[in-house]
Each structure stands twice: as C-alpha cells, then as structure tokens.
Design a protein around this motif. Structure first.
Motif, PDB file in Angstrom:
ATOM      1  N   PRO A 143     -52.365  39.552   8.688  1.00 50.17           N
ATOM      2  CA  PRO A 143     -52.169  40.924   9.184  1.00 50.17           C
ATOM      3  C   PRO A 143     -51.539  40.852  10.575  1.00 50.17           C
ATOM      4  CG  PRO A 143     -54.459  40.526   8.558  1.00 50.17           C
ATOM      5  CD  PRO A 143     -53.769  39.200   8.562  1.00 50.17           C
ATOM      6  N   SER A 144     -50.511  41.666  10.809  1.00 53.53           N
ATOM      7  CA  SER A 144     -49.743  41.515  12.045  1.00 53.53           C
ATOM      8  C   SER A 144     -50.583  41.825  13.282  1.00 53.53           C
ATOM      9  CB  SER A 144     -48.505  42.399  11.992  1.00 53.53           C
ATOM     10  OG  SER A 144     -48.876  43.722  11.729  1.00 53.53           O
ATOM     11  N   PHE A 145     -51.518  42.787  13.179  1.00 50.60           N
ATOM     12  CA  PHE A 145     -52.294  43.119  14.384  1.00 50.60           C
ATOM     13  C   PHE A 145     -53.216  41.966  14.769  1.00 50.60           C
ATOM     14  CE2 PHE A 145     -54.779  44.648  10.818  1.00 50.60           C
ATOM     15  CZ  PHE A 145     -56.045  44.235  11.126  1.00 50.60           C
ATOM     16  N   PHE A 146     -53.711  41.254  13.742  1.00 52.54           N
ATOM     17  CA  PHE A 146     -54.569  40.101  14.020  1.00 52.54           C
ATOM     18  C   PHE A 146     -53.751  38.994  14.683  1.00 52.54           C
ATOM     19  CE2 PHE A 146     -56.283  35.973  12.678  1.00 52.54           C
ATOM     20  CZ  PHE A 146     -57.540  36.058  13.243  1.00 52.54           C
ATOM     21  N   ARG A 181     -39.441  38.856  28.330  1.00 53.17           N
ATOM     22  CA  ARG A 181     -40.783  38.293  28.454  1.00 53.17           C
ATOM     23  C   ARG A 181     -41.818  39.176  27.775  1.00 53.17           C
ATOM     24  NH1 ARG A 181     -43.731  37.058  32.403  1.00 53.17           N
ATOM     25  NH2 ARG A 181     -43.434  38.976  33.541  1.00 53.17           N
ATOM     26  N   HIS A 182     -41.649  40.484  27.914  1.00 53.69           N
ATOM     27  CA  HIS A 182     -42.637  41.400  27.347  1.00 53.69           C
ATOM     28  C   HIS A 182     -42.484  41.566  25.839  1.00 53.69           C
ATOM     29  CE1 HIS A 182     -43.513  42.475  31.513  1.00 53.69           C
ATOM     30  NE2 HIS A 182     -44.619  43.011  31.063  1.00 53.69           N
ATOM     31  N   ILE A 183     -41.256  41.405  25.336  1.00 52.48           N
ATOM     32  CA  ILE A 183     -41.043  41.699  23.918  1.00 52.48           C
ATOM     33  C   ILE A 183     -41.319  40.472  23.044  1.00 52.48           C
ATOM     34  CG2 ILE A 183     -38.607  41.088  23.504  1.00 52.48           C
ATOM     35  CD1 ILE A 183     -38.277  43.854  22.284  1.00 52.48           C
ATOM     36  N   ALA A 184     -41.353  39.282  23.650  1.00 52.37           N
ATOM     37  CA  ALA A 184     -41.448  38.061  22.848  1.00 52.37           C
ATOM     38  C   ALA A 184     -42.633  38.094  21.873  1.00 52.37           C
ATOM     39  CB  ALA A 184     -41.544  36.851  23.775  1.00 52.37           C
ATOM     40  N   MET A 185     -43.837  38.342  22.381  1.00 55.58           N
ATOM     41  CA  MET A 185     -45.004  38.292  21.507  1.00 55.58           C
ATOM     42  C   MET A 185     -45.071  39.441  20.506  1.00 55.58           C
ATOM     43  SD  MET A 185     -48.116  36.558  23.569  1.00 55.58           S
ATOM     44  CE  MET A 185     -48.473  37.964  24.588  1.00 55.58           C
ATOM     45  N   PRO A 186     -44.875  40.702  20.940  1.00 53.52           N
ATOM     46  CA  PRO A 186     -44.909  41.767  19.932  1.00 53.52           C
ATOM     47  C   PRO A 186     -43.831  41.598  18.858  1.00 53.52           C
ATOM     48  CG  PRO A 186     -44.409  42.674  22.123  1.00 53.52           C
ATOM     49  CD  PRO A 186     -44.828  41.248  22.307  1.00 53.52           C
ATOM     50  N   ALA A 187     -42.638  41.174  19.275  1.00 50.25           N
ATOM     51  CA  ALA A 187     -41.577  41.010  18.274  1.00 50.25           C
ATOM     52  C   ALA A 187     -41.929  39.887  17.311  1.00 50.25           C
ATOM     53  CB  ALA A 187     -40.247  40.730  18.966  1.00 50.25           C
ATOM     54  N   ALA A 188     -42.517  38.814  17.837  1.00 50.31           N
ATOM     55  CA  ALA A 188     -42.922  37.715  16.964  1.00 50.31           C
ATOM     56  C   ALA A 188     -43.954  38.213  15.956  1.00 50.31           C
ATOM     57  CB  ALA A 188     -43.496  36.575  17.801  1.00 50.31           C
ATOM     58  N   ALA A 189     -44.966  38.917  16.449  1.00 52.35           N
ATOM     59  CA  ALA A 189     -46.027  39.382  15.560  1.00 52.35           C
ATOM     60  C   ALA A 189     -45.482  40.345  14.509  1.00 52.35           C
ATOM     61  CB  ALA A 189     -47.121  40.068  16.373  1.00 52.35           C
ATOM     62  N   LEU A 190     -44.545  41.182  14.938  1.00 47.41           N
ATOM     63  CA  LEU A 190     -44.039  42.212  14.040  1.00 47.41           C
ATOM     64  C   LEU A 190     -43.084  41.637  12.995  1.00 47.41           C
ATOM     65  CD1 LEU A 190     -43.922  45.164  13.312  1.00 47.41           C
ATOM     66  CD2 LEU A 190     -42.280  45.544  15.132  1.00 47.41           C
ATOM     67  N   SER A 191     -42.352  40.571  13.351  1.00 52.11           N
ATOM     68  CA  SER A 191     -41.324  40.100  12.427  1.00 52.11           C
ATOM     69  C   SER A 191     -41.849  39.119  11.389  1.00 52.11           C
ATOM     70  CB  SER A 191     -40.173  39.466  13.217  1.00 52.11           C
ATOM     71  OG  SER A 191     -40.669  38.449  14.043  1.00 52.11           O
ATOM     72  N   VAL A 192     -43.064  38.611  11.590  1.00 47.37           N
ATOM     73  CA  VAL A 192     -43.532  37.543  10.701  1.00 47.37           C
ATOM     74  C   VAL A 192     -43.555  37.966   9.226  1.00 47.37           C
ATOM     75  CG1 VAL A 192     -45.606  36.291  10.031  1.00 47.37           C
ATOM     76  CG2 VAL A 192     -44.753  36.128  12.344  1.00 47.37           C
ATOM     77  N   VAL A 193     -44.186  39.098   8.938  1.00 52.42           N
ATOM     78  CA  VAL A 193     -44.305  39.509   7.541  1.00 52.42           C
ATOM     79  C   VAL A 193     -42.928  39.816   6.953  1.00 52.42           C
ATOM     80  CG1 VAL A 193     -45.236  41.237   5.985  1.00 52.42           C
ATOM     81  CG2 VAL A 193     -46.625  40.396   7.867  1.00 52.42           C
ATOM     82  N   ALA A 194     -42.120  40.550   7.722  1.00 54.53           N
ATOM     83  CA  ALA A 194     -40.788  40.904   7.218  1.00 54.53           C
ATOM     84  C   ALA A 194     -39.959  39.645   6.965  1.00 54.53           C
ATOM     85  CB  ALA A 194     -40.085  41.819   8.218  1.00 54.53           C
TER      86      ALA A 194
END
Lengths: 315, 528
Positions: A143-146, A181-194
C-alpha cells in the motif's frame, strides 16, 4: 483528425453536466451541513438558521444548483466558507501541486514500467525477467501510504537525507532543487504501484507482439535485436500500452490523496478530503468538477494519441 | 544479438543520481535560525479573523496577533485586564464600563480606542452595520447578551446587556472577542481573514496556503517585547507525520501529541508539557425513555464503567477521571471534594437488580472522531465491554462526526429514533456554558439547547440561572459546586474523562507553558 477531436470534445459536454448534477446531489444528500460543521457543539437550530442564511443555503435545491452552474459558466466558482477564499484560487493552487507530484510520478512510472516490461519480455524466463517480475509483484502489493511512512522513517527521521513533509522548505528554499528534495519520497511512494502495473502489462504486450510473424521475418532478414525490440516490437506494443498509461494517470491522481496526507503535500486530494469533512459544499463541488474536466481531457488525449499510432482505431 | 546493457548502465546512473541528490540534500538541509520558533499545527487555518473563526487550531495563532479587552491570567481561566485596564459593573450586572489602555496601536499604525471597540462588536452583532457582511460570524452568540455598545469618551466604552450575564468578562477573553483593526476591515472586507491586523505582540507577515503562517515581533507593541523574533506555524494534519517532523527537527514545538507517540520523546532532547483543559468527555443517557429513565440504572452505568482503565490504558494517561459536569480547569468553580463514581461492578449489578433492568438491551451512538472526542471508537468499545460485564447488552452504532452531531443534537428520541446513550465532549471557556446548554430543562433540544438526554431537575435549573446572573465570583463558585453535587447524584450522564492537553518541544525552546484555555501564548517563549 480534426473532426474526430471535435466529436470527442462535444461528447464530453453531457458527461461534465452529469458530473455537476451528481456531485451537487451527493453534497446535498450526505448527512450533516456546513453550519453544523462550523458550529460543532454550538449548532442550535437558531444558530444553524443564522449561518445558513449567511451562506445562502436557505434557498431551494434547484435554485442553488442553477445559480452555481450559471456562476461557474461565468468563471465564478464561489467562495469556500471553510478557507475563506475563492474556490477557484484554492483549487488552482492545489491542482498545480498535485499536477507536479502526479506528473513526476507518472513519468517515472511510465519510463521505468515500460523499460522493465521490455527487458522482461526480451529476456523471458531469464534471470532479469524473474527479478523484475518479483520486484513488480512486491511493488503492486505494497500500500502506497504504508510505503510512504516507511520512507519517512528511514530516509527522513533516521538518515535525514530528505525532509519529512511539505513541498518547499519552511526557511529559505523555494527553488527547483528544494522542490526535488521534497518530491523525491512522495513521488517514489506514489509511482511504485503504477510502475508495477505498467511493467506487467508492457511485458505481456511485448510478448504478444514478439510472437508475430513479422518479428520473425525481421530477425530472419538480419535486423539487429535492439532494433527489433525497440523499433518493430515496442512501437506495435505501444498501441496497447498507451491506454494503460492513461488509466494509470488516473490512478496516480487518485492515489495522490493518501500520499498527500502522509507527506503533507499541499495537493487537491488532501483539500477534497478536508472539504468533505467540513461539508464545504462549494469547495468540494468546484474541486470535483475541475478534476473531472481533467480526467475527460486526459482520456481524449489518450484516445487521440492512440489513433495517431494506429489509424484503425478512429471510428 | 546485441546485449541490452542499457539497463545496467541505467541502473548505475540512477543509483549515482540518488546518491548525489542525497548528498546535496544533506548539505542543504536548512537549519532554522535561532530566535525563529517553528510550531507544528494540527490543520491549515481557516481564517485569521477572530470574529469568523471557530477552530481551536486557529485560535492558537490568533491570540499571538490580537488582544481582547480582557485576557485569561496566566495558568488560569480567570479573566484579567487586557486592552482594558479596568472596568466597573453596575449593581444589577447589566452595565459594564471599560477603561481602555492608552497609547495602543494596531499593526497598521491606526490607534486603538473606544470607537474601535464599538466597531468590532457592531460588526458582529448589528445586521444593519455596513460591515456585517464580512462574516459569517458563527460564534457571535457569545455576545448576544449585548444590547448596546456606547463610546463614553475616547478611551472608555460601555456595554449594556439585555439581562445580567456573568460569563461576559470571560467571553471577552475568548478569541471571538479579540479586537481587529477597523481600518483593516474597511480595507480588506472578507479578506481580513487572510490579512489580519490586531494589536498583539506579534504582527502578521505571510500566509502561504498549506505551507506556513509567519508572524514577526511587533516593534510598536505597548507591552514587553516577544522572546522570539518570529514564529512560523506549519499545518501538518497527519499525526504520524507531525511526530516524524518533530523527530527529524522540522518543527520545534508540537501540540496534540498522539498518546501512543509520547514514548518517542522521553529523552533529554525533548520537553513534554501537560495541562488539564476545560474539557469534559461524557455519555449522554436518555432520561426520558428506556432503562435509563430510572436513576438507579444511570448510577449503575456510572459504577460499571472502569473510567480509570480508560484514562490509563486507552488514553495512555492523557486524561483524568471526571467527577461531574464542571471541568477541574475551572479551579475556582470546581469541587475537588466530589469523588468520581468508583469502579464497582457488584454495586452496579445490585442497582440493576433493584431497578429490574438486568440484561437490558441498549443502543449506543459512537462517533469515529471529532473535536475533543479523543479516541471515541476505542473508548466506546471499552465501555461496551464494561457494561456487558454487568449484564447489559449494548449495541454500538458508529457515525462520522457531522452525521453523528446531526443524530445526537436534535435529541436521543427525536426523528423517530430511540437511542439509550451517546458519546459527547465539550470544551468551554466558562463553567456556565456546558451545564447551562446541556442540563437545564429549558435546554431540551426542542427548545434550542443541547440537553439531548432530556434531563430535568428544577433545583438545577434554579441554581444555574442564579449562577449566570450573579456577578460575584465567590457566590457563583458556591452555586456551581451545588450543581455538580446534584448532577453527580442524578447521573444524567456517565462522567468519563477530563482531557489533559499535551505538547512537546525540543530542548532549544524555553519558557513555554500550556494554558488551561487550550490557547497557545507564545509571547514569552525563547528559542536558544
């Protein structure tokens, strides 16, 4: 081509009108009202009536719908009572933040996904294929939020490589590097499933194409393998990959809701969740209509792209 | 056949890029300068116009930008001088004349005077005032007792009340009574909420939506200069993210620490703060219909529920057991000799047997969360289990907060429903508010109040009316203590918990103190 695009655009009008009706009715039907949300424990009938009058909610439903639609057609989306600012200003700011996050995630997912799919297919049952398939399976299952929370714990709290949350540094910052720097982690988390989904479907699309006769012919006449894969096979496979990319764009947009909450990203998903909890009717309606428009436009773009690749689709 | 070396090279490049980015970020991780305090807030502010605001989260910013005629004395809920130096009250308690502080300026350079005070209250209360449309003003009813506001001279102002109303001074100290600059209202209209102008020790600098609100020291302040140069409020809605920001140094101070995260901060680098607030968490019982119509059954429920365990285990010690309807934060009106109902299941069973209510089936409304509701689902489940242990079969129905309020506020037997009990919590600023709005016969929902359980006791009605109209604090205190004893015995509610608000800061933050009002006074705080 022009007529095709025009036809698609015209057919979007009833869809959008339907959306306005549905979102308006849903907001009217859900229990609770803005006055109660504002007043909380102090929501006496007198106070509620006073606030409803100030917010213009004392008129009949059909009248409010028509006023809303009329104003919207004139570019006036109304004023958010919970944020005390015009809806369109808020939606626009939030939408740009989401667009950046979802856009980066989508590009990352598309590039990595197609790459992984192509490599996988080219090396079917090889080590690379097995490794990628395994990684994809894990990616699709988390799950992306996890994943987001784990990234925060590891990379922000322990290693302190990246900031925990937000879009720009609270002090200084504001440039592109700060954003990166700020987008690295959210973008990583969000793109994994896609990425996972795109990789899987790219792989099967490629395998499908690689079985075709003309690929064998190409190989037989001595075309280089790289050219066969990237030139002959991938182009054909793209016809079935592109709709997946379009679908994943929608997925990334809606998945952004969780990610925006975890990473405190100032995007539209988080705005809508808050607006619904606050019963901020105009903000929810305005936000949904704008997002719906984007969906429709995106779908049209995908269809157009597809018909450019494969003229047979244009019917 | 060409080898697709592309991926390996790509992988290498990607790894390299990540590492260099990480190195960059470590180097550029901006340290916040000394003298700038960063506060983690629980939500994005709605507005910074005190007349418009309703949320405690926003109040925490407001009290640093604005001042009211009165303000709570530090560490108490007793109103003392603010922008008013002193005041006189006529014998029947209907006329309040305030002497205003001289030489006070708003942040925009205009003078604070009696005209400004009149402007503020007329704007909120008089629907003929040209600036009445700069609202809505949801909490204006805090001042609905005001009949007229008159300018006596440039620095005296007189309020005439419709009837005596003792909480008036306390309401003036509440954020809704904070004074805004009339010039700013005229300039910004509805957008005052985004361009706040007050007389406080800090002045407004910038509000970047969903990122930060910045306030700076106001050099023209009449009183002592602030301890910090600036304060930045960051909205971080997710509690886990807020904790992570605190741990990684992204914020200096956070409020509303989740109970489960408190253990993260038990080290020398952090300071924990705790303060009881004017908060009561209770169960409304239906005194009109069903088993709870019988006082013995209501008392049985109070005995059966293990409040101690709820406060300690479910809430991890962030609340204490409530003894009645008056919160301990109102120290002057609180009866500390009144003992909470002890946990005594045997006594509960005996009372239920007496009343013939053994094995009764009850409907229980629980909310998923809401202002001041703490951990309502877990608490509701614990309560259900305790009641089951004495033979009461409780059926829980759970609702989202706004839906929940829509079902409970109209009354437990309204709209064709019958509910035996419902969760509820209130945070108030005067001991009058909660009992007056929820326990009087005149406050039944059909009469416009919040007595959703239809409790009625003429003695309580009389005492509350007397306490509201007396202007002598000692007399009022006696009356509230009497109310607490009677209500405790009548048990129209199960008295469960009083929330202790908490906060955590890192060790650079000094002279910070939580206030019982739940407001966040940052004037004296220093950051070294």
């Amino acid at each position: 081509m022009g007529r095709y695009i025009l036809r698609r655009l015209l057919s979007a009008i009833p869809v959008l009108l339907g959306i306005t009706v549905i979102v308006f009715l849903i907001m009217a039907m859900i229990p609770g009202d803005p006055a109660t949300a504002l007043l909380g424990a102090y929501a006496t009938p007198d106070n509620v009536a006073r606030i409803n009058k100030q917010l213009g909610l004392n008129h009949p439903l059909w009248y409010r719908y028509l006023v809303w639609l009329w104003n919207m057609l004139h570019g006036d989306f109304g004023r958010s009572y919970s944020l005390n600012r015009p809806v369109i200003v808020e939606v626009w700011e939030r939408l740009s933040a989401t667009a950046v996050l979802a856009g980066v995630s989508w590009v990352v997912a598309a590039v990595l996904g197609i790459l992984a799919g192509v490599v996988s297919a080219a090396r079917q049952y090889g080590l690379a294929d097995k490794a990628i398939t395994f990684a994809v399976l894990i990616g699709i299952s988390i799950p992306s939020f996890f994943l987001g929370m784990m990234l925060i714990l590891f990379f922000a709290v322990d290693l302190r490589w990246f900031p925990v949350s937000g879009m720009y540094a609270i002090y200084g910052g504001g440039d592109l590097l700060d954003l990166a720097r700020h987008i690295a982690m959210p973008a990583a988390a969000l793109s994994v499933v896609a990425t996972g989904v795109i990789a899987r479907l790219s792989r099967s699309a490629m395998l499908e194409v690689l079985r075709q006769d003309y690929i064998r012919t190409a190989r037989a006449k001595g075309v280089g393998e790289r050219r066969v894969i990237l030139g002959h096979a991938l182009r054909a496979a793209m016809v079935s990959i592109i709709p997946v990319l379009g679908l994943q764009a929608g997925f990334v947009l809606s998945g952004a809701v969780y990610i925006e909450i975890v990473f405190q990203w100032p995007g539209i998903g988080r705005m809508l969740v808050n607006a619904i909890l606050q019963r901020d009717i105009l903000l929810v309606q305005g936000g949904v209509v704008v997002v719906a428009c984007l969906y429709v436009i995106f779908n049209i773009l995908v269809d157009v792209a597809q018909s450019l690749l494969d003229p047979r689709i244009k019917t | 056949m060409t080898q697709p070396t592309l991926t390996r090279r790509g992988l290498l490049a990607a790894t390299g890029a990540t590492l260099s980015l990480a190195a960059f970020s470590q180097r550029l991780m901006a340290e916040t300068p000394k003298g700038v305090l960063i506060v983690g807030q629980v939500a994005e502010p709605k507005s910074l116009d005190p007349a418009v605001d309703t949320a405690v989260n926003d109040f925490r910013i407001l009290v640093n930008l604005y001042e009211g005629l009165t303000r709570y004395k530090p560490g108490t809920l007793e109103p003392g001088p603010g922008l008013a130096e002193s005041w006189t009250i006529n014998p029947d308690g209907t006329e309040y004349t305030f002497k205003l502080r001289q030489g006070v300026k708003f942040h925009d350079g205009t003078d604070f005077d009696a005209e400004a005070v009149k402007f503020n209250f007329d704007r909120m209360l008089d629907d003929k005032n040209p600036y009445h449309d700069t609202g809505p003003f949801p909490l204006a009813f805090f001042f609905s007792s005001i009949k007229t506001t008159e300018v006596v001279d440039s620095h005296s102002v007189k309020f005439t009340l419709k009837q005596p109303y003792a909480p008036f001074l306390s309401n003036l100290a509440y954020p809704t009574g904070l004074i805004v600059s009339p010039a700013a209202v005229k300039k910004y209209g509805q957008d005052l909420g985004r361009n706040p102008v007050g007389t406080g020790a800090f002045k407004f600098v910038e509000w970047k939506s969903n990122e930060r609100v910045v306030i700076d020291r106001f050099d023209g302040y009449w009183g002592e200069k602030t301890g910090t140069k600036a304060v930045i409020f960051r909205p971080i809605t997710d509690a886990n993210t807020r904790v992570a920001e605190m741990l990684s140094g992204g914020i200096d101070l956070m409020v509303e620490v989740p109970p489960t995260a408190l253990s993260e901060f038990k080290s020398d680098h952090y300071k924990l703060y705790e303060q009881v607030g004017p908060h009561v968490w209770f169960l409304i019982l239906d005194c009109a219909k069903g088993p709870f119509k019988d006082k013995r059954v209501r008392q049985a429920a109070n005995y059966a529920i293990n409040k101690e365990a709820i406060c300690k285990n479910v809430l991890e010690g962030t609340a204490s057991v409530a003894n009645g309807p008056i919160a301990p934060a109102f120290s002057w009106a609180y009866d500390d000799k009144l003992q909470p109902y002890p946990y005594d299941p045997d006594k509960a069973r005996a009372l239920l047997k007496d009343a013939g209510a053994e094995g009764a089936e009850l409907t229980f409304y629980v909310t998923e969360g809401g202002s001041g509701m703490l951990d309502p689902v877990a608490m509701g489940t614990a309560i259900q289990a305790d009641l089951a242990a004495v033979g009461l079969k409780v059926k829980i129905e759970t609702f989202e907060w706004n839906t929940f309020l829509g079902k409970v506020n109209p009354g437990l037997d309204a709209k064709g429903q019958h509910v035996d009990m419902a969760e509820m919590a209130w945070m108030t600023n005067d001991p009058d508010t909660l009992p007056y709005l929820t326990l009087r016969s005149g406050a039944w929902p059909q009469k416009g109040g919040f007595n959703s359980g239809y409790y009625s006791n003429p003695e309580v009605d009389k005492l509350l009316e007397a306490a509201r109209t007396s202007t002598d604090q000692a007399t009022r205190a006696e009356l509230y203590k009497k109310v607490a004893v009677i209500v405790h015995d009548d048990a129209p509610w199960v008295f469960v918990a009083n929330w202790k608000q908490n906060a955590v800061s890192n060790d650079t933050v000094q002279d910070f103190q939580l206030q019982p009002s739940f407001l966040l006074e940052l004037q004296d705080v220093r950051k070294v």
